[in-house]
Design a protein around this motif. Structure first.
Motif, short mmCIF file in Angstrom:
data_model
loop_
_atom_site.label_atom_id
_atom_site.label_comp_id
_atom_site.label_asym_id
_atom_site.label_seq_id
_atom_site.Cartn_x
_atom_site.Cartn_y
_atom_site.Cartn_z
N TYR A 37 0.85 -1.18 0.00
CA TYR A 37 0.00 0.00 0.00
C TYR A 37 0.90 1.23 0.00
O TYR A 37 2.09 1.13 0.25
N GLU A 46 -3.71 3.80 0.03
CA GLU A 46 -4.33 3.08 -1.07
C GLU A 46 -3.54 1.82 -1.41
O GLU A 46 -2.33 1.75 -1.24
N LEU A 47 -4.27 0.84 -1.96
CA LEU A 47 -3.63 -0.37 -2.43
C LEU A 47 -2.79 -0.06 -3.66
O LEU A 47 -3.21 0.66 -4.56
N VAL A 48 -1.59 -0.63 -3.70
CA VAL A 48 -0.73 -0.53 -4.88
C VAL A 48 -0.73 -1.86 -5.63
O VAL A 48 -1.06 -1.92 -6.81
N ASN A 58 -3.25 -8.27 -7.91
CA ASN A 58 -4.10 -7.11 -8.13
C ASN A 58 -3.24 -5.85 -8.10
O ASN A 58 -2.37 -5.72 -7.24
N TYR A 59 -3.50 -4.96 -9.04
CA TYR A 59 -2.78 -3.69 -9.11
C TYR A 59 -3.79 -2.54 -9.20
O TYR A 59 -4.83 -2.67 -9.86
N THR A 60 -3.44 -1.43 -8.58
CA THR A 60 -4.25 -0.25 -8.82
C THR A 60 -3.99 0.23 -10.25
O THR A 60 -2.90 0.03 -10.80
N ASP A 61 -4.99 0.83 -10.87
CA ASP A 61 -4.90 1.15 -12.30
C ASP A 61 -3.70 2.04 -12.62
O ASP A 61 -3.07 1.88 -13.68
N SER A 62 -3.36 2.95 -11.74
CA SER A 62 -2.33 3.93 -12.05
C SER A 62 -0.93 3.33 -12.15
O SER A 62 -0.02 3.98 -12.67
N LYS A 64 -0.42 -0.07 -13.27
CA LYS A 64 -0.42 -1.21 -14.20
C LYS A 64 0.52 -0.95 -15.37
O LYS A 64 0.52 0.12 -15.96
#
Length: 115
Positions: A37, A46-48, A58-62, A64
Motif C-alpha cells: 500500500y 491506497e492499495l498498490v 491485483n494492481y491499482t490502475d495507475s 499497471k
C-alpha cells in the motif's frame, strides 16, 4: 510478534526505477494476502499491488504496466519493482500481510520521485 521489515525506498528522478523489499522479522503462518500500500501527503492510504489468496495479483490502475509484484514463498518475502516512476508515485510505501488471526504492517519506506 513478527513484524514486516521494508527496504529499498529513496529519491529517484522521473522515469527511474526502484525495487522495494519486504520480509517478516519472525514467522508468520497462514498468510492469505500480502502486498503493498502507499500513502501520499494529504491522501488516504491506497492499495498498490497485492497477492490474493489464490496467488493472483491485483494492481491499482495507475501503476499497471509499470510496477510488478513478486515474492519468495519460502521466506514470505515480497518485492515491488517500480519502473517509469512518476512524481505522483511519491508516497510512503507500506508492506502488508493478512492472516485469519491478524494483520501486519511494515513501518513504511519513503519513495520520492523528483527532478
Amino acid at each position: 510478534q513478527a513484524q514486516l521489515v521494508e527496504s529499498g525506498g529513496g529519491l529517484v528522478q522521473p522515469g527511474g526505477s526502484l525495487r522495494l523489499s519486504c520480509a517478516p522479522s519472525g514467522n508468520i503462518f497462514g498468510i492469505y494476502f500480502m502486498g503493498w500500500y502507499r500513502q501520499a501527503p494529504g491522501k488516504q492510504r491506497e492499495l498498490v499491488a497485492l497477492f490474493n489468496s489464490d496467488g493472483g495479483q491485483n494492481y491499482t490502475d495507475s501503476v499497471k504496466g509499470r510496477f510488478t509484484i513478486s515474492r519468495v514463498n519460502a521466506d514470505n518475502a515480497v518485492f515491488l519493482q517500480m519502473n517509469n516512476l512518476k512524481p505522483e508515485d511519491t508516497a510512503i510505501y507500506y508492506c502488508y500481510a493478512y492472516t485469519r488471526r491478524s494483520e501486519y504492517w511494515g513501518q513504511g519506506t519513503q519513495v520520492t520521485v523528483s527532478s
